[in-house]
Design an enzyme around this catalytic site. Sequence first.
Site, mmCIF file in Angstrom:
data_model
loop_
_atom_site.group_PDB
_atom_site.id
_atom_site.type_symbol
_atom_site.label_atom_id
_atom_site.label_comp_id
_atom_site.label_asym_id
_atom_site.label_seq_id
_atom_site.Cartn_x
_atom_site.Cartn_y
_atom_site.Cartn_z
ATOM 1 N N HIS A 242 -51.458 7.335 -1.305
ATOM 2 C CA HIS A 242 -52.309 6.323 -0.690
ATOM 3 C C HIS A 242 -52.027 4.983 -1.352
ATOM 4 O O HIS A 242 -51.361 4.918 -2.384
ATOM 5 C CB HIS A 242 -53.792 6.702 -0.739
ATOM 6 C CG HIS A 242 -54.456 6.555 -2.065
ATOM 7 N ND1 HIS A 242 -54.347 7.491 -3.074
ATOM 8 C CD2 HIS A 242 -55.255 5.577 -2.549
ATOM 9 C CE1 HIS A 242 -55.059 7.102 -4.118
ATOM 10 N NE2 HIS A 242 -55.618 5.933 -3.827
ATOM 11 N N ASP B 204 -61.005 8.335 -6.342
ATOM 12 C CA ASP B 204 -59.793 9.150 -6.210
ATOM 13 C C ASP B 204 -59.936 10.453 -6.998
ATOM 14 O O ASP B 204 -59.580 11.528 -6.504
ATOM 15 C CB ASP B 204 -58.552 8.391 -6.707
ATOM 16 C CG ASP B 204 -58.194 7.198 -5.841
ATOM 17 O OD1 ASP B 204 -58.586 7.155 -4.655
ATOM 18 O OD2 ASP B 204 -57.500 6.301 -6.368
ATOM 19 N N HIS C 36 -53.298 1.026 -2.734
ATOM 20 C CA HIS C 36 -54.348 0.156 -3.247
ATOM 21 C C HIS C 36 -53.916 -1.264 -2.875
ATOM 22 O O HIS C 36 -53.092 -1.856 -3.581
ATOM 23 C CB HIS C 36 -54.491 0.295 -4.756
ATOM 24 C CG HIS C 36 -55.183 1.536 -5.207
ATOM 25 N ND1 HIS C 36 -55.441 1.791 -6.533
ATOM 26 C CD2 HIS C 36 -55.697 2.587 -4.526
ATOM 27 C CE1 HIS C 36 -56.071 2.948 -6.646
ATOM 28 N NE2 HIS C 36 -56.227 3.453 -5.430
ATOM 29 N N GLU D 71 -56.289 0.582 3.118
ATOM 30 C CA GLU D 71 -55.527 1.609 2.417
ATOM 31 C C GLU D 71 -54.860 2.511 3.452
ATOM 32 O O GLU D 71 -55.396 2.731 4.537
ATOM 33 C CB GLU D 71 -56.437 2.480 1.535
ATOM 34 C CG GLU D 71 -56.936 1.779 0.300
ATOM 35 C CD GLU D 71 -57.555 2.725 -0.731
ATOM 36 O OE1 GLU D 71 -57.511 3.968 -0.546
ATOM 37 O OE2 GLU D 71 -58.088 2.205 -1.724
#
Length: 142
Positions: free
Chosen positions: A86, A99, A88, A28
């Site tokens: 961010h 999260d 995935h 990530e």
Amino acid sequence: MPPFTRLMIPRPLLDAVLAHARAALPNECCGLLGGVVEAGVGRVTQHFPVGNDLASPTEYAANARDMLAASRATRAAGTDVLAIYHSHPTSDPVPSRKDVERNFWGETAVHLIIGLAGDEPDVRAWWLTESGYRPADWGAEG
């Protein structure tokens, strides 16, 4: 109450975010987007890639030095953090339980998640609350 109703990201900055997400694979990535709020619209003007200290494909921990540098840069420019992003790498761009639990921003910033499981990146934006999330309005411009 969120400080703006729509997030607008210039195409070159969105492309930089996508490039960061791809470069971090299989892990990530994470980063910040800074800018200004005008008439209820958050307009991104800055991109700050942040190191993922966990180097993990399923979670991230933002590097403290990178976060401090981004904070100083936004302050110097008179801007605010408008979004946290961010990736995935192998799942849908929907906030995970982690999260939501690790959201220290409240509803002051949009959470942009880049899903890389398909042929093309799938980018979605969310407002995270203490117990869940809801979609955020966003778009690319330029």
